[in-house]
Scaffold this active site. Structure first.
Site, PDB file in Angstrom:
ATOM      1  N   HIS A  48     -18.938  50.945  12.866  1.00  0.00           N
ATOM      2  CA  HIS A  48     -17.567  51.126  13.364  1.00  0.00           C
ATOM      3  C   HIS A  48     -17.536  51.075  14.890  1.00  0.00           C
ATOM      4  CE1 HIS A  48     -15.348  51.928   9.750  1.00  0.00           C
ATOM      5  NE2 HIS A  48     -16.092  52.970   9.392  1.00  0.00           N
ATOM      6  N   GLY A 100      12.727  64.920  13.332  1.00  0.00           N
ATOM      7  CA  GLY A 100      11.413  64.513  13.804  1.00  0.00           C
ATOM      8  C   GLY A 100      10.330  65.048  12.892  1.00  0.00           C
ATOM      9  N   ASP A 142     -11.798  53.013   4.488  1.00  0.00           N
ATOM     10  CA  ASP A 142     -11.706  51.952   5.509  1.00  0.00           C
ATOM     11  C   ASP A 142     -11.008  50.717   4.949  1.00  0.00           C
ATOM     12  OD1 ASP A 142     -13.199  53.641   7.147  1.00  0.00           O
ATOM     13  OD2 ASP A 142     -15.082  52.835   6.385  1.00  0.00           O
ATOM     14  N   HIS A 154     -23.439  53.248   9.179  1.00  0.00           N
ATOM     15  CA  HIS A 154     -22.021  53.032   8.893  1.00  0.00           C
ATOM     16  C   HIS A 154     -21.161  53.387  10.119  1.00  0.00           C
ATOM     17  CE1 HIS A 154     -18.500  53.042   6.026  1.00  0.00           C
ATOM     18  NE2 HIS A 154     -17.989  53.690   7.060  1.00  0.00           N
ATOM     19  N   GLU A 155     -21.360  54.577  10.655  1.00  0.00           N
ATOM     20  CA  GLU A 155     -20.577  54.975  11.821  1.00  0.00           C
ATOM     21  C   GLU A 155     -20.939  54.149  13.044  1.00  0.00           C
ATOM     22  OE1 GLU A 155     -18.066  56.855  11.493  1.00  0.00           O
ATOM     23  OE2 GLU A 155     -18.557  57.338   9.427  1.00  0.00           O
ATOM     24  N   GLY A 214       8.742  71.228  17.276  1.00  0.00           N
ATOM     25  CA  GLY A 214       9.502  72.214  18.043  1.00  0.00           C
ATOM     26  C   GLY A 214      10.992  72.177  17.849  1.00  0.00           C
ATOM     27  N   LYS A 215      11.486  71.740  16.698  1.00  0.00           N
ATOM     28  CA  LYS A 215      12.932  71.661  16.478  1.00  0.00           C
ATOM     29  C   LYS A 215      13.558  73.055  16.418  1.00  0.00           C
ATOM     30  CE  LYS A 215      12.214  69.218  12.767  1.00  0.00           C
ATOM     31  NZ  LYS A 215      10.762  68.969  12.905  1.00  0.00           N
ATOM     32  N   THR A 216      12.934  73.948  15.682  1.00  0.00           N
ATOM     33  CA  THR A 216      13.454  75.317  15.609  1.00  0.00           C
ATOM     34  C   THR A 216      13.374  76.006  16.961  1.00  0.00           C
ATOM     35  OG1 THR A 216      12.720  75.425  13.305  1.00  0.00           O
ATOM     36  CG2 THR A 216      13.242  77.503  14.390  1.00  0.00           C
TER      37      THR A 216
END
Length: 680
Positions: free
Chosen positions: A436, A210, A508, A432-433, A215-217
């Site tokens: 969006h 993954g 973008d 610009h924002e 959280g594999k370990t």
């Protein structure tokens, strides 16, 4: 003081002391054997002594052009009775004549020097001894001490004993499916006879794969903590060394030690460092890494049915592993550990919130909703950053403002307070924002806008955050088209308002183009090209990156480019219509951003109350010869309903058969490139 004493002991026990003493002892012995009472005089003084008549004995050493003299009384200049001098070969006859005239009482001899066997042998052995001591010291330094010089072929796995803090499944959150799979491993280690009585064979190996930070370990350590058995932990890179055969030797030693302490667990982290496909290395079949892999395959296949040793491995790149490693009988069980869903994120936040003073108005449900796509490590980092910000401001409780700032830091980096933009550039960023956000609000298949800011952060001059209300596992064609239009909203706003677009839309455009190309070449969402996968993905064993091999003709490539451009142009037109239709809302939004710089979801919702949405798109047909059926889908039975929506309305939860390729999690969409950001 204790550290100084410890260092002193290590010095006296280490090889460096011997490297210093050995030459000193040799020099001392040489000086003692060479005779300290003999003095050298000049050639002129030597002839004077011969002519003075005080010489009782003379010895001519022809090979060294040297004359040794023994005197009746001590020499006035040197104070010694035994002296010697050297001469050049051209004066050899003159030296012999002078000795004859001196007529020493004890006579004189001519001597041809013979090499001393002892010193000849020492001259050969001593350099080898010094070189050997030097390499011994180097090896002991690399291996962490002189006691391990000859143990570089031994296993370097760390044994987590029972005295260390134990991790259990209660410490693991957000990975319920993986925990359920590993419960069986724990039960087998605790009581293997119950499985063997019914003829069941427990998996010899479990592969956890993954993304990083999921959280594999932690899962592997939880299995060891629950089962209460020895846990050997080692990294895949620890097997491979510069010495040929060391990796295979370490594999044998590790499995031998684990079998001696069975039942036990062997955990190999980042196994792709040693388990890559064979034949890709520079050394062919004699590559050290491949020899290590071969030994690992032999050891895993050599487990008998009654050996209670289970190997657990973790990797981020299961596609790079050798097929022989993944076959049944070795890694029988492969468990995917993905980024947690909303419920899992809340559970992870609750685990990491223990011991941290949270304000009463902090709702971890809201934090989990704001962090889609975050791994467990990301969520732990969010709470840690919030705690650091709280301590920095000398506050006592972690509040929502600290958590919001921590989320922004993880997504886009720290705020650039020293970057001061000019008014015009700041206004352009606001539009610009705003472009969006407004395009996202005017479309029909986008997620709600939760935050807009024009404060520089990381590499971005600002960003708009669009977060889904619930986790999604597949995306429709309309949603992808809305994503492209939303990505182009900032560029369109610059064109519409300032008539001069900036370079801020580069990221973008890159994301919009990538999405459109995937729609055509991977998702089969082009009526002209049909549901055909175009291009083959491949990974380089040296670069570690995926590339694409074109497996279609130039004519198809032209069609692909045309279809991508058509999708982009359609999204561009939709973004333009949305902004023209809601220009007044865009101006108001830009003004609010100039004054407040950051708007949350409540402020954005208030501004967007007057937004006029674009009409729904027409039904997309893969072919005119395949019209849409008029028969609606069945209703989800009440007994299996999971989304809590009544039968008479509302979206239905996707069934497992409807789930396609997983989408990338929604995060921040910045004006400039944001490292690590995903599609919004």
């Amino acid at each position: 003081m204790a550290q100084t004493a410890s260092k002193g002991k290590r010095f006296f026990k280490g090889p460096l002391l011997y490297l210093i003493l050995a030459p000193l002892i040799v020099l001392l012995g040489w000086s003692l054997l060479s005779g300290s009472g003999v003095r050298e005089v000049t050639t002129q003084r030597g002839f004077e002594l011969l002519q003075g008549g005080d010489v009782t004995k003379a010895e001519i050493i022809d090979g060294d052009q040297r004359v040794n003299l023994t005197l009746d009384k001590a020499d006035e200049k040197t104070g010694a009775t035994d002296v010697y001098f050297y001469y050049v070969s051209q004066r050899g006859a003159e030296v012999v004549s002078a000795v004859d005239e001196a007529a020493p009482k004890d006579g004189y001899t001519d001597q041809v020097p013979q090499p001393n066997a002892f010193w000849s042998l020492m001259g050969f052995i001593l350099p080898l001894l010094l070189i050997g001591l030097f390499f011994w010291w180097m090896l002991s330094s690399m291996q962490g001490g002189g006691s391990r010089v000859m143990q570089f072929g031994k296993s370097r796995a760390k044994l987590i004993s029972k005295d260390m803090p134990q991790v259990t499944f209660a410490d693991v959150a957000g990975a319920d499916e993986a925990v359920d799979e590993l419960h069986e491993i724990k039960d087998f280690l605790q009581d293997a006879s119950r499985f063997q009585a019914v003829g069941a064979r427990i998996p010899k190996g479990v592969l956890l794969y993954g993304p990083p930070g999921t959280g594999k370990t932690l899962l592997a350590r939880a299995v060891a903590g629950e089962a209460g058995v020895p846990f050997y932990s080692i990294s895949g890179s620890d097997f491979v060394e510069m010495f040929v055969g060391v990796g295979a030797s370490r594999v044998r030693d590790l499995f031998k030690e684990a079998k001696a302490n069975a039942p036990a667990i062997i955990f190999v982290d980042e196994i792709d460092a040693v388990g890559q496909r064979r034949g890709q290395g520079m050394g062919g079949g004699h590559d050290e890494r491949e020899q290590t892999l071969n030994q690992l395959l032999v050891e895993m296949d050599g487990f008998d049915a009654h050996t209670n040793v289970i190997m657990i491995a973790a990797t981020n790149r299961p596609d790079m592993l050798d097929p022989a490693l993944l076959r049944p009988g070795r890694f029988d069980r492969q468990i995917g550990v993905d980024a947690p869903d909303m419920k899992g994120r809340k559970a992870i936040l609750e685990v990491h919130a223990k011991g941290k003073p949270l304000s009463k108005n902090v709702d971890l449900d809201v934090v989990a909703r704001k962090t889609p796509g975050f791994s467990g490590a990301d969520l732990a980092n969010v709470l840690n950053e919030a705690a650091l910000l709280t301590a920095r401001s000398n506050a006592q409780l972690i509040d929502n403002r600290a958590l919001d700032e921590a989320i922004d830091r993880v997504i886009a980096g720290p705020q650039r307070r020293t970057r001061v933009m000019k008014d015009h550039e700041k206004l352009m960023t606001a539009y610009h924002e705003g472009g969006h956000a407004l395009v996202a609000a005017a479309l029909n298949h986008t997620d709600p806008v939760t935050k807009i800011t024009i404060l520089p952060r990381g590499r971005a001059l600002g960003y708009t955050m669009v977060i889904p209300l619930e986790d999604k596992y597949s995306v429709t064609r309309n949603e992808l088209q809305d994503q492209i239009a939303y990505a182009l909203g900032g560029r369109v706003a610059e064109e519409l308002v300032f008539h001069d677009p900036t370079t801020g839309a580069g990221n973008d455009i890159e994301k919009a183009t990538a999405t459109a190309r995937k729609m055509v070449t991977e998702y089969g969402m082009s009526a002209k090209l049909g549901p055909v996968r175009l291009g083959q993905a491949q990974a380089s064993p040296y670069l570690g990156e995926f590339g694409a091999t074109r497996d279609y003709s130039e004519g198809v490539a032209v069609s692909v480019d045309a279809e991508v451009r058509a999708i982009i142009e359609q999204a561009h037109d939709e973004a333009y219509r949305a902004l023209v239709l809601n220009r007044a809302v865009l101006d108001r939004l830009a003004g609010e951003l100039m004054e407040k710089e950051t708007l949350d979801h409540l402020q954005v919702a208030e501004i967007f109350t007057d937004v006029v949405k674009l009409p729904e798109r027409g039904v997309w047909l893969s072919s005119d010869g395949r019209p849409v059926s008029d028969i609606p889908p069945i209703e989800v039975p009440e007994s299996v309903r999971t989304d809590g929506v009544s039968a008479d309305g509302g979206p239905l939860a996707p069934s497992p058969t409807d789930v396609g390729a997983p989408i990338e999690p929604a995060r921040a969409d910045g004006v400039t490139d944001i490292p690590g950001s995903a599609e919004s």
